[in-house]
Design an enzyme around this catalytic site. Structure first.
Site, PDB file in Angstrom:
ATOM      1  CG  HIS A  88      -1.434  -6.772  63.603  1.00 48.68           C
ATOM      2  ND1 HIS A  88      -2.797  -6.775  63.773  1.00 48.68           N
ATOM      3  CD2 HIS A  88      -0.976  -7.799  64.358  1.00 48.68           C
ATOM      4  CE1 HIS A  88      -3.132  -7.758  64.591  1.00 48.68           C
ATOM      5  NE2 HIS A  88      -2.042  -8.400  64.959  1.00 48.68           N
ATOM      6  CD  GLU A  89       2.038  -9.862  63.048  1.00 49.40           C
ATOM      7  OE1 GLU A  89       2.390 -10.181  64.208  1.00 49.40           O
ATOM      8  OE2 GLU A  89       0.952 -10.227  62.559  1.00 49.40           O
ATOM      9  CG  HIS A  92       1.758  -8.587  68.384  1.00 47.35           C
ATOM     10  ND1 HIS A  92       0.850  -8.781  69.392  1.00 47.35           N
ATOM     11  CD2 HIS A  92       1.098  -8.849  67.229  1.00 47.35           C
ATOM     12  CE1 HIS A  92      -0.315  -9.137  68.861  1.00 47.35           C
ATOM     13  NE2 HIS A  92      -0.189  -9.184  67.549  1.00 47.35           N
TER      14      HIS A  92
HETATM   15 ZN    ZN Z   1      -1.809  -9.746  66.470  1.00 49.31          ZN
END
Ligand code: ZN
Ligand code: ZN
Length: 188
Positions: A88-89, A92
């Site tokens: 998830h990170e 980004h």
């Molecule tokens: Zn996020």
């Protein structure tokens, strides 16, 4: 005379020692995933760390520092949860990397595309930790002034206590005043 006590970092629900700082294994894994997606420059620069200052967030991504920070409390969950948060990170960072100078919105189209590429196409949740553990934490954060290591605690420490590693390293295992933990959060 301050007591010397071996630090036990176990949290009330967590069984294990909380290891803080860089995680080279996760870093290698992140690097490999990014390389496979031809994000070579990002792969080269990526850092992954455990950071106890994340109180309720599972993770955080800092594009400027190419840094993914993970909450040590994720270890109370299974490896899958750690893996998913890492991806998830990374998504980004990948989304921002691909966009170049243009700023991308945090959970927009670019991020979703990056999630798919990183194998979590169904990702929808945000950064909060899964279930109960996020609530109970008004924890205290102590730091060793000698090595800078963080020591999250559930309760306030009433006695003088020092970082074991530094006591071993600099004072043959005896209480070392310069490694006496200081309260950093909440601010004293
Ligand atoms: Zn996020
Ligand atoms: Zn220390």
């Amino acid at each position: 005379m301050p007591l010397f006590e071996q630090l036990d970092l176990s949290l009330p629900t967590g069984p294990s020692l909380v290891v803080l700082g860089r995680d080279f294994a996760l870093e290698a894994k992140a690097r490999e995933m990014l390389q496979q997606l031809d994000a070579t420059e990002l792969a080269r620069a990526i850092h992954v760390e455990w950071n106890a200052r994340l109180f309720s967030a599972a993770g955080r991504a800092d594009f400027r520092r190419k840094l993914v920070s993970l909450n040590p409390r994720l270890r109370e969950h299974d490896a899958l949860e750690i893996d998913r948060t890492l991806r998830h990170e990374l998504a980004h960072l990948l989304a921002q990397f691909r966009a170049g100078r243009r700023r991308v919105p945090p959970h927009g189209t670019e991020w979703r595309k990056a999630c798919r590429d990183l194998g979590i196409g169904d990702e929808s949740r945000c950064h909060t930790l899964p279930f109960p553990i996020q609530r109970r934490t008004r924890r205290f954060l102590y730091r060793c002034p000698r090595c800078g290591k963080d020591f999250p605690r559930v309760h306030r420490i009433k006695r003088a206590i020092a970082c074991l590693e530094c006591c071993r390293k600099f004072n043959r295992g005896k209480f070392y005043r310069r490694a006496q933990l200081r309260l950093v959060e909440p601010e004293p």
